[in-house]
Design a protein around this motif. Sequence first.
Motif, PDB file in Angstrom:
ATOM      1  N   ARG A 157       0.680  -0.588   0.125  1.00 55.34           N
ATOM      2  CA  ARG A 157      -0.203  -0.163   0.405  1.00 55.34           C
ATOM      3  C   ARG A 157       0.897   1.114  -0.007  1.00 55.34           C
ATOM      4  N   ALA A 158       1.982   1.059   0.087  1.00 56.12           N
ATOM      5  CA  ALA A 158       3.183   2.739  -0.018  1.00 56.12           C
ATOM      6  C   ALA A 158       3.443   2.247  -0.988  1.00 56.12           C
ATOM      7  N   ASN A 159       4.114   3.268  -1.233  1.00 55.49           N
ATOM      8  CA  ASN A 159       5.154   4.217  -2.109  1.00 55.49           C
ATOM      9  C   ASN A 159       6.985   3.931  -1.300  1.00 55.49           C
ATOM     10  N   PRO A 160       7.757   3.841  -2.184  1.00 52.02           N
ATOM     11  CA  PRO A 160       8.648   3.549  -1.753  1.00 52.02           C
ATOM     12  C   PRO A 160       9.215   4.570  -0.687  1.00 52.02           C
ATOM     13  N   VAL A 161       9.046   6.094  -0.444  1.00 52.21           N
ATOM     14  CA  VAL A 161       8.993   7.286  -0.026  1.00 52.21           C
ATOM     15  C   VAL A 161       8.427   6.757   1.680  1.00 52.21           C
ATOM     16  N   GLN A 162       7.175   6.334   1.414  1.00 56.50           N
ATOM     17  CA  GLN A 162       6.254   5.565   3.058  1.00 56.50           C
ATOM     18  C   GLN A 162       6.894   5.092   3.979  1.00 56.50           C
TER      19      GLN A 162
ATOM     20  N   VAL B  57       9.528   2.581   4.788  1.00 57.61           N
ATOM     21  CA  VAL B  57       9.675   2.300   6.056  1.00 57.61           C
ATOM     22  C   VAL B  57       9.395   3.413   7.392  1.00 57.61           C
ATOM     23  N   PRO B  58       9.271   4.724   7.086  1.00 56.41           N
ATOM     24  CA  PRO B  58       8.415   5.485   8.054  1.00 56.41           C
ATOM     25  C   PRO B  58       6.673   4.764   8.590  1.00 56.41           C
ATOM     26  N   ARG B  59       6.267   4.372   7.190  1.00 58.34           N
ATOM     27  CA  ARG B  59       4.883   3.464   8.068  1.00 58.34           C
ATOM     28  C   ARG B  59       5.369   2.077   8.832  1.00 58.34           C
ATOM     29  N   ILE B  60       5.858   1.716   8.298  1.00 60.44           N
ATOM     30  CA  ILE B  60       6.589   0.287   8.863  1.00 60.44           C
ATOM     31  C   ILE B  60       6.634   0.650  10.505  1.00 60.44           C
ATOM     32  N   VAL B  61       7.829   1.457  10.592  1.00 62.25           N
ATOM     33  CA  VAL B  61       8.364   1.993  12.091  1.00 62.25           C
ATOM     34  C   VAL B  61       7.079   2.869  13.076  1.00 62.25           C
ATOM     35  N   GLU B  62       5.822   3.065  12.531  1.00 61.40           N
ATOM     36  CA  GLU B  62       5.485   3.945  12.828  1.00 61.40           C
ATOM     37  C   GLU B  62       3.799   2.691  12.840  1.00 61.40           C
ATOM     38  N   PHE B  63       3.862   1.718  12.470  1.00 63.32           N
ATOM     39  CA  PHE B  63       2.591   0.860  13.177  1.00 63.32           C
ATOM     40  C   PHE B  63       3.175  -0.503  13.914  1.00 63.32           C
ATOM     41  N   TYR B  64       5.400  -0.669  13.475  1.00 67.83           N
ATOM     42  CA  TYR B  64       5.034  -1.451  15.135  1.00 67.83           C
ATOM     43  C   TYR B  64       5.195  -0.611  16.430  1.00 67.83           C
TER      44      TYR B  64
ATOM     45  N   ALA C  82      15.236  -4.583   3.811  1.00 71.20           N
ATOM     46  CA  ALA C  82      15.944  -3.859   3.149  1.00 71.20           C
ATOM     47  C   ALA C  82      16.170  -3.715   1.456  1.00 71.20           C
ATOM     48  N   GLY C  83      14.995  -4.062   1.270  1.00 65.62           N
ATOM     49  CA  GLY C  83      14.506  -3.540  -0.081  1.00 65.62           C
ATOM     50  C   GLY C  83      14.507  -2.072  -0.307  1.00 65.62           C
ATOM     51  N   GLN C  84      13.865  -1.564   0.559  1.00 63.47           N
ATOM     52  CA  GLN C  84      13.920   0.127   0.427  1.00 63.47           C
ATOM     53  C   GLN C  84      14.954   0.808   1.178  1.00 63.47           C
ATOM     54  N   MET C  85      16.583   0.064   1.233  1.00 60.16           N
ATOM     55  CA  MET C  85      16.965   0.586   2.058  1.00 60.16           C
ATOM     56  C   MET C  85      18.468   1.346   1.094  1.00 60.16           C
ATOM     57  N   CYS C  86      19.352   2.312   1.724  1.00 63.60           N
ATOM     58  CA  CYS C  86      19.938   2.205   0.152  1.00 63.60           C
ATOM     59  C   CYS C  86      21.373   2.025   1.002  1.00 63.60           C
ATOM     60  N   GLY C  87      22.845   1.980   0.055  1.00 61.54           N
ATOM     61  CA  GLY C  87      23.688   1.290  -0.347  1.00 61.54           C
ATOM     62  C   GLY C  87      23.734   0.021  -1.333  1.00 61.54           C
ATOM     63  N   SER C  88      24.985  -0.962  -0.647  1.00 57.82           N
ATOM     64  CA  SER C  88      25.355  -1.949  -1.236  1.00 57.82           C
ATOM     65  C   SER C  88      24.026  -3.069  -0.648  1.00 57.82           C
TER      66      SER C  88
END
Length: 213
Positions: free
Chosen positions: A80-85, A87-94, A139-145
């Motif tokens: 339901r969330a776009n890439p911008v939203q 990780v913040p949504r997961i954190v707020e949910f959890y 991890a699919g939404q994290m930056c870096g290698s």
Amino acid sequence: MVRYNKGHRDETAARILDHASVRIRERGLESITVAALMKMAGLTPGGFYFHFESREDLINQAVARAMESSVEAWRRISDRANPVQFVPRIVEFYLAERHRRDVGNGCALPALIADVPRSTPAIKTAFVAGIEEMIGILAGQMCGSKHEARSAAIATLSVMLGALVLARATGQTPRLSDEILSAGRYAALKSERTKPFAANGTRRLTRQGMKTS
């Protein structure tokens, strides 16, 4: 003697497993008794062995179901969330107050971390599989290698899990429990490890985890 078709038996087994997975999250693995679960499901204890080989078989399956339910909640947010939203949504949910209160329907990890090291191989396998899926989703939404993204995902999950466990343990002191949830949200987001945040140097996080420019 009443005979039931396979569909009915499958539905009954699923109902028992649903009750067991909730009870495990609320009270841990040792809380599971055949008599109590069958009563919760509106059944007699004698019918238990029509559905499960043993209490251990039931617990193994209930843990797998609880882990699958936790992962599925993350997948729904991801869908339901776009890439911008995301990780913040997961954190707020959890780390939400509702998740702190709803132990029986919440994440299985807090309930199982103490029991898993002493549990069966099947439980350990289900637990690890669930964690791996959660890490992969993050991890699919994290930056870096690939390695950096996985490390960042593990760190984020660890912060969230630790904060939730502490917040629940201090629930009798609401001020402290709320403070722990807030600090956990801040810690999980402050490093700006997600792709959208890392790509924009003008964005930062406040103490409450809100975006500012």
